[in-house]
Design an enzyme around this catalytic site. Structure first.
Site: not given
Lengths: 229, 229
Positions: A186-187
């Site tokens: 993800c981030r």
DNA sequence: CTTCTATTCAAATGATTTATTGAATAATTG
DNA sequence: CAATTATTCAATAAATCATTTGAATAGAAG
């Protein structure tokens, strides 16, 4: 803001002022909400409302934090029509965030405890290095899962990655080949979404791992990026 | 300290806790005095009394700040007899400090203004890169000036450097060849001592420049280090 | 064992910070 | 031009932080 030494002979005051300026950057990094905003901004430009939504803060509160980040020189803003878009002021901010994470990871005992308590079996969740992943993706040996919200996915993602936000993970699960290895990202290296996705997938008996770091690091490393739906 | 999310379904709390841990490192960097202590520790192990003296803080106050730095995982301590010695917890802390300085330098307008107001002619004071310096030192083309206090000099310095604390600079000046170029350095890229020394030397008509960065960076770059008097 | 020293702890105060609220600004839309 | 929307500003109370002071601890020396 802070008074500046008016003459050059006042060394002590100069030194003091200089460290105070550095401390201003540190101060900007001293709040969890601001760090979260920065991690989010590491993916690219974002509007205030988006940032408020993802961080769970009020818009006014978000705006205030953004102001502080701007004063510290960490973010820049651009006004387009009604909306104001914020972005990191440079790649060195990503470097700084990485260094901060690195130190926290290596030295803060509580972080380790926190991560360990969250992931029952740590060794099984060892992240897969980026370059290793790229090779396997090309040969279709792994399914890459992008668990970020659709907007972030659209703004840029790892080539071949499938966008499956966490709330849709259960449905998607059924369609998966149990033999196929899954890599989630993800981030950033500590984005909870990937941890969570891997934990859930493993519960279902699937072979899942986290990608090393996250998308911002992937992008910064100069690896290929795909855009759009 | 902070309550930990007890089950894995409580994502928000886990995320919140995690960022709070990172923020603790940031918080440690949010105070000018602590940053100064860290810069000083970047040179090597130091006792509390030394740190207090150089920072101009009371011993008790210094101890408190050191406590905070330790809780953030930035420093470690070792007790030997009566004294307690502190040191950075790893090289990644130096990296972090460098990243912080870098961002502050590049983005905080006030820092630039401060530096410019202190140095009348900025371009003339462009720092000399480390590797370039090493070559010239070997051929005796430059005099390298270490303007740090004698204790710091003894703990390690650039090979061939002469230790001339600022208060003895005036005397030393007279013995110098006006044609010989002088390169001054001290603790870090923003240590005031080197700025000051160069400014004074130039006033006297000598060719003086700052070394790029300072001794901690030199050491970390793996360049040769000389020890003793 | 007592004294001395370096360091840390604990309490108190004054200064910052955070999050909230509601008003103000500025650009778009009808 | 008025209404709408996104964002920012300003003011507040609660929480946290920095510094000072004086006492407590732990080891060393006599």
């Amino acid at each position: 803001m802070a008074a500046m030494s008016s003459n050059t002979s006042n060394k002590g005051s100069f030194k003091h002022d200089l460290f105070a300026q550095f401390a201003r950057v540190g101060k900007a990094l001293s709040n969890g909400n601001r760090l979260e905003l920065l991690e989010f901004l590491a993916q690219g430009e974002r509007g205030v409302d988006e940032l408020a939504r993802v961080s769970g803060l009020s818009v006014a509160n978000t705006s205030q934090h953004l102001q502080q980040l701007r004063q510290a020189g960490l973010v820049l803003s651009r006004k387009d029509g009604l909306k104001v878009y914020y972005r990191l002021s440079g790649d060195d901010v990503i470097t700084l965030l990485g260094a901060l994470r690195g130190v926290a990871e290596r030295h803060v005992a509580d972080v380790e405890r926190l991560v360990n308590s969250y992931l029952t079996v740590k060794d099984d969740l060892e992240p897969i290095p980026r370059d290793e992943l790229l090779g396997r993706v090309k040969h279709d040996l792994v399914t890459v899962l992008d668990v970020r919200p659709p907007e972030e996915y659209a703004a840029g993602h790892v080539p071949g990655a499938v966008n499956v936000p966490l709330d849709k993970l259960e449905q998607y699960l059924l369609a998966l080949d149990p033999q196929q290895e899954i890599v989630a990202y993800c981030r950033g290296p500590h984005c909870v979404l990937a941890f969570d996705a891997v934990a859930r997938l493993r519960e279902k008996g699937l072979k899942a791992r986290r990608m090393q770091d996250g998308f911002p690091e992937w992008k910064q490393a100069g690896l290929p990026v795909e855009e759009g739906e």
